[in-house]
Design a protein around this motif. Structure first.
Motif, PDB file in Angstrom:
ATOM      1  N   ASP A  70      37.382  39.017  36.856  1.00  0.00           N
ATOM      2  CA  ASP A  70      38.736  38.550  37.146  1.00  0.00           C
ATOM      3  C   ASP A  70      39.412  38.018  35.883  1.00  0.00           C
ATOM      4  N   SER A  71      40.655  37.622  36.034  1.00  0.00           N
ATOM      5  CA  SER A  71      41.481  37.241  34.880  1.00  0.00           C
ATOM      6  C   SER A  71      41.040  35.934  34.231  1.00  0.00           C
ATOM      7  N   THR A  72      40.220  35.143  34.921  1.00  0.00           N
ATOM      8  CA  THR A  72      39.743  33.886  34.330  1.00  0.00           C
ATOM      9  C   THR A  72      38.628  34.140  33.313  1.00  0.00           C
ATOM     10  N   LYS A  73      38.045  35.330  33.355  1.00  0.00           N
ATOM     11  CA  LYS A  73      36.924  35.645  32.461  1.00  0.00           C
ATOM     12  C   LYS A  73      37.310  36.588  31.335  1.00  0.00           C
TER      13      LYS A  73
END
Length: 445
Positions: free
Chosen positions: A136-139
């Motif tokens: 996901d975009s947090t990683k």
């Protein structure tokens, strides 16, 4: 794995135009089979990815959505192209899946890129269909999820350059590295499990009292019970001790049990004497059973230590099952599952007898000829057994019966043709024999 090696492997794979089978065979390992006895394996473990050539696997137990899509889109697909995009550490298979519309093509991107190593399946428009690892975009700036357009990787510049003169040797050498690493890891994990069982049994065996000790204990409890019976009139409610003289006139202090009425105290000590007598009578049997079980696990330990076959080690000490069926436990012996068939192994004479008594008429019974050891029962449910199940069960039978190398013959027949004679000794008829010599297997009818 270096970029120039990945590029050489991609060129090597261009000799194939058809993927017979695509599946996951370990958490991060993908097998591609091109219709030959061997397969190409992509180990997509983050930070430790590689590609190698090895014998094709027998089966796979993965069935997540990713695995369904992998099989559906890549198995029996036609290869249109294999390439390395932008000199990156990526191999792309462009394929036409079986039974799809004429113009439907997909790409399978094997990305051996370190931290975000992955296998991503994308359609003609670059939309992600599925991936081994979702990100996901947090990683990462590059989101990897079904239904999302896949972004390009950041430019990669290799620090290494070179030439691979023999790709097959490279793939085989990589397999040896992976095999050696996995064998060491699996052996260590399985031996740890078995050593814990051996330690537990050894402690239980060491803690057993001798028959003489138990007989003395029984006599002491009986003596105390009679002293209490003769001195009941001296015991008051809530007394915790009885101070009196024994039958020889010597002073004695007896600790009294709590929450037991006065008239039942002597009965309490008589019961302890009775238990000690019973235990003394059966201690020899209990000791032999513990020794047999200890010997059983020591044979497993020896088999693991001497084996170079990862599949066989996994069979000897299987992973904890997840399905309800395979979480099943039995009250006697050890339970194994081989290709969906239930295998039960006796660990001592008592369990061998019990397994024979509880087996159904059409179950298969096995025993290593001419040596004492484990009886094996294969639950057939009246089905014809695959030869591979018989071979694996025969290997278990030998491994659990002895730790000495050599050529062993295992007889097997239907349970209804086996007659218990004395103890766990049997007579049997209408049997076949399978010979086990480490990895060598030969059948004689």
């Amino acid at each position: 794995m270096k970029q120039y090696e990945i590029k050489a492997i991609a060129n090597y794979l261009k000799q194939y135009n058809f993927i017979k089978r695509a599946r996951r065979v370990a958490n991060n390992v993908i097998e591609l089979n091109f219709g030959e006895d061997f397969s190409i394996f992509f180990d997509l473990t983050r930070g430790n990815s590689t590609i190698y050539k090895a014998p094709a696997k027998k089966q796979s137990n993965f069935n997540a959505p990713f695995d369904t899509q992998l099989h559906k889109l890549l198995s029996h697909s036609k290869i249109l192209d294999i390439y390395v995009p932008n000199d990156d550490k990526v191999i792309v298979f462009r394929v036409k899946p079986k039974s799809q519309y004429k113009n439907f093509e997909i790409e399978a991107r094997f990305e051996l890129t370190g931290k975000y190593t992955n296998l991503i399946l994308v359609d003609n428009n670059g939309i992600i269909l599925e991936a081994l690892h979702h990100i996901d975009s947090t990683k990462s700036y590059r989101v990897v999820k079904p239904g999302v357009e896949l972004k390009e990787l950041k430019p990669f510049k290799s620090k290494f350059s070179g030439e691979v003169k023999n790709v097959e040797k490279l793939l085989e050498d990589e397999y040896q590295k992976v095999f050696t690493r996995d064998l060491k890891r699996i052996k260590s994990a399985k031996l740890n499990i078995i050593n814990k069982k051996i330690d537990k049994l050894q402690k239980a065996l060491n803690a057993l009292q001798s028959q003489e000790q138990l007989q003395i204990e029984a006599q002491n409890y009986e003596k105390i019970a009679n002293i209490v019976l003769a001195n009941l009139h001296k015991i008051n409610p809530y007394d915790t001790k009885l101070k009196t003289k024994d039958f020889e006139g010597k002073d004695i202090t007896i600790k009294l049990p709590q929450n037991i009425v006065k008239n039942r105290i002597s009965e309490y000590f008589f019961n302890l004497a009775k238990k000690a007598k019973s235990k003394a009578k059966n201690i020899k049997i209990e000791r032999e059973n513990l020794k047999d079980r200890l010997n059983f696990y020591q044979n497993i330990k020896s088999a693991i230590e001497n084996s170079n076959d990862i599949d066989n080690i996994e069979l000897l000490v299987p992973k904890q099952a997840k399905s309800k069926q395979k979480k099943e436990k039995i009250n006697i012996g050890e339970l194994f599952w081989i290709e969906g068939y239930k295998i039960m192994v006796g660990r001592n004479s008592k369990e061998n007898i019990q397994l024979l008594k509880e087996a159904k008429a059409n179950d298969i019974w096995m025993h290593t000829r001419d040596i004492p050891g484990s009886h094996v029962i294969i639950r057939t449910d009246k089905q014809n057994l695959p030869q591979s199940v018989i071979e694996s069960a025969a290997k278990l039978c030998v491994d659990f019966s002895t730790n000495m190398p050599g050529n062993y013959e295992v007889d097997y027949t239907k349970r209804k043709f086996v007659k218990i004679t004395e103890g766990s000794n049997v007579e049997y008829d209408k049997y076949k024999t399978i010979s086990i010599l480490k990895e060598g297997i030969e059948i004689r009818v």
